[in-house]
Design a protein around this motif. Structure first.
Motif, PDB file in Angstrom:
ATOM      1  N   UNK A 133      -5.908  -8.083  -5.158  1.00 47.31           N
ATOM      2  CA  UNK A 133      -5.285  -9.400  -5.021  1.00 47.31           C
ATOM      3  C   UNK A 133      -4.696  -9.630  -3.649  1.00 47.31           C
ATOM      4  N   UNK A 134      -3.947  -8.655  -3.152  1.00 44.74           N
ATOM      5  CA  UNK A 134      -3.320  -8.794  -1.844  1.00 44.74           C
ATOM      6  C   UNK A 134      -4.377  -8.927  -0.747  1.00 44.74           C
ATOM      7  N   UNK A 135      -5.395  -8.072  -0.804  1.00 46.79           N
ATOM      8  CA  UNK A 135      -6.449  -8.102   0.206  1.00 46.79           C
ATOM      9  C   UNK A 135      -7.198  -9.431   0.173  1.00 46.79           C
ATOM     10  N   UNK A 136      -7.506  -9.920  -1.018  1.00 54.50           N
ATOM     11  CA  UNK A 136      -8.213 -11.195  -1.149  1.00 54.50           C
ATOM     12  C   UNK A 136      -7.390 -12.338  -0.561  1.00 54.50           C
ATOM     13  N   UNK A 137      -6.105 -12.388  -0.913  1.00 61.92           N
ATOM     14  CA  UNK A 137      -5.254 -13.480  -0.435  1.00 61.92           C
ATOM     15  C   UNK A 137      -5.099 -13.472   1.080  1.00 61.92           C
ATOM     16  N   UNK A 138      -4.849 -12.301   1.642  1.00 62.67           N
ATOM     17  CA  UNK A 138      -4.654 -12.227   3.089  1.00 62.67           C
ATOM     18  C   UNK A 138      -5.959 -12.530   3.823  1.00 62.67           C
ATOM     19  N   UNK A 139      -7.080 -12.009   3.316  1.00 61.20           N
ATOM     20  CA  UNK A 139      -8.377 -12.274   3.961  1.00 61.20           C
ATOM     21  C   UNK A 139      -8.697 -13.765   3.921  1.00 61.20           C
ATOM     22  N   UNK A 140      -8.481 -14.402   2.784  1.00 60.22           N
ATOM     23  CA  UNK A 140      -8.755 -15.838   2.665  1.00 60.22           C
ATOM     24  C   UNK A 140      -7.867 -16.639   3.620  1.00 60.22           C
ATOM     25  N   UNK A 141      -6.592 -16.273   3.705  1.00 61.54           N
ATOM     26  CA  UNK A 141      -5.669 -16.966   4.603  1.00 61.54           C
ATOM     27  C   UNK A 141      -6.099 -16.808   6.063  1.00 61.54           C
ATOM     28  N   UNK A 142      -6.404 -15.570   6.459  1.00 62.83           N
ATOM     29  CA  UNK A 142      -6.787 -15.331   7.852  1.00 62.83           C
ATOM     30  C   UNK A 142      -8.146 -15.927   8.182  1.00 62.83           C
TER      31      UNK A 142
ATOM     32  N   UNK B 190       0.807  -1.213   0.000  1.00 66.10           N
ATOM     33  CA  UNK B 190       0.000   0.000   0.000  1.00 66.10           C
ATOM     34  C   UNK B 190       0.846   1.272   0.000  1.00 66.10           C
ATOM     35  N   UNK B 191       2.143   1.164  -0.254  1.00 70.53           N
ATOM     36  CA  UNK B 191       3.007   2.340  -0.296  1.00 70.53           C
ATOM     37  C   UNK B 191       2.634   3.226  -1.470  1.00 70.53           C
ATOM     38  N   UNK B 192       2.968   4.503  -1.372  1.00 70.43           N
ATOM     39  CA  UNK B 192       2.581   5.483  -2.389  1.00 70.43           C
ATOM     40  C   UNK B 192       3.839   6.097  -2.981  1.00 70.43           C
TER      41      UNK B 192
ATOM     42  N   UNK C 145      -2.719  -1.021 -12.098  1.00 71.37           N
ATOM     43  CA  UNK C 145      -1.866  -2.028 -11.463  1.00 71.37           C
ATOM     44  C   UNK C 145      -1.978  -1.961  -9.940  1.00 71.37           C
ATOM     45  N   UNK C 146      -1.994  -0.744  -9.407  1.00 70.08           N
ATOM     46  CA  UNK C 146      -2.148  -0.581  -7.959  1.00 70.08           C
ATOM     47  C   UNK C 146      -3.487  -1.110  -7.467  1.00 70.08           C
TER      48      UNK C 146
ATOM     49  N   UNK D  84     -11.429  -4.016   8.236  1.00 70.22           N
ATOM     50  CA  UNK D  84     -10.153  -3.624   7.641  1.00 70.22           C
ATOM     51  C   UNK D  84     -10.109  -4.012   6.163  1.00 70.22           C
ATOM     52  N   UNK D  85     -10.509  -5.241   5.867  1.00 71.08           N
ATOM     53  CA  UNK D  85     -10.465  -5.711   4.487  1.00 71.08           C
ATOM     54  C   UNK D  85     -11.523  -5.043   3.617  1.00 71.08           C
ATOM     55  N   UNK D  86     -12.696  -4.743   4.176  1.00 74.12           N
ATOM     56  CA  UNK D  86     -13.730  -4.060   3.404  1.00 74.12           C
ATOM     57  C   UNK D  86     -13.270  -2.665   2.980  1.00 74.12           C
ATOM     58  N   UNK D  87     -12.607  -1.948   3.891  1.00 75.13           N
ATOM     59  CA  UNK D  87     -12.083  -0.627   3.533  1.00 75.13           C
ATOM     60  C   UNK D  87     -10.968  -0.737   2.495  1.00 75.13           C
ATOM     61  N   UNK D  88     -10.158  -1.766   2.588  1.00 76.56           N
ATOM     62  CA  UNK D  88      -9.102  -1.964   1.591  1.00 76.56           C
ATOM     63  C   UNK D  88      -9.708  -2.261   0.227  1.00 76.56           C
ATOM     64  N   UNK D  89     -10.768  -3.080   0.178  1.00 80.70           N
ATOM     65  CA  UNK D  89     -11.467  -3.342  -1.081  1.00 80.70           C
ATOM     66  C   UNK D  89     -12.076  -2.060  -1.641  1.00 80.70           C
ATOM     67  N   UNK D  90     -12.693  -1.256  -0.789  1.00 82.70           N
ATOM     68  CA  UNK D  90     -13.303  -0.005  -1.238  1.00 82.70           C
ATOM     69  C   UNK D  90     -12.247   0.941  -1.805  1.00 82.70           C
TER      70      UNK D  90
END
Length: 155
Positions: free
Chosen positions: A92-101, A53-55, A85-86, A124-130
């Motif tokens: 992708x990152x949010x989906x993978x981490x949410x599924x793992x957790x 999530x770096x800018x 791409x961002x 946390x993940x819903x805001x990241x998706x938004x």
């Protein structure tokens, strides 16, 4: 009916402002996204803890010639690709981490504390998706800006 010399620049300006607004909203969501874990010691997680999530920041100059206009269109293309791409990386990152957790939570005995942590993580993940969705919408606006810019350069 309005002249094309007024319509195209107006549409480009509106789309750029919309893209800017969407990016500002995306950044606000990411900045407000926090996870507090009640543990010993208590832990707090924000977007600063996640490298994906770096800018990045950059500058560009503006001129009046056709060559400069072509360079600016090229910069818009690069910018739109980086936005897309961002957004894709965020999804992708949010989906993978949410599924793992979520898989880890399936194996844990349910207590009120665990349920609260699970709800906080889902927020946390819903805001990241938004945020990623807003970034994708900004990329779509930039794609329209590029099309209009190329159309006006071709005229």
């Amino acid at each position: 009916m309005a002249s094309r010399t007024v319509l195209v620049p107006s549409a480009v300006l509106i789309l750029r402002l919309l893209a800017l607004g969407l990016l500002a909203a995306s950044l606000a969501l990411i900045a407000a996204d926090r996870l507090n874990v009640d543990s010993d010691p208590p832990q707090k997680y924000t977007f600063r803890n996640v490298y994906a999530y770096s800018i990045a920041r950059g500058k560009r100059s503006i001129g009046g010639t056709v060559a400069v206009a072509l360079v600016l269109v090229l910069a818009d293309v690069v910018f739109a690709l980086l936005l897309a791409t961002g957004a894709a990386a965020g999804f992708g990152f949010t989906y993978d981490v949410k599924r793992y957790l979520d898989g880890l939570f399936d194996d844990i005995i349910r207590t009120p504390e665990v349920d609260k942590l699970h709800r906080d993580m889902d927020r946390l993940f819903e805001l990241a998706y938004a945020s990623a969705g807003l970034m994708l919408a900004a990329a779509a606006c930039m794609a329209l800006v590029i099309m209009l810019s190329v159309y006006s350069l071709a005229k």
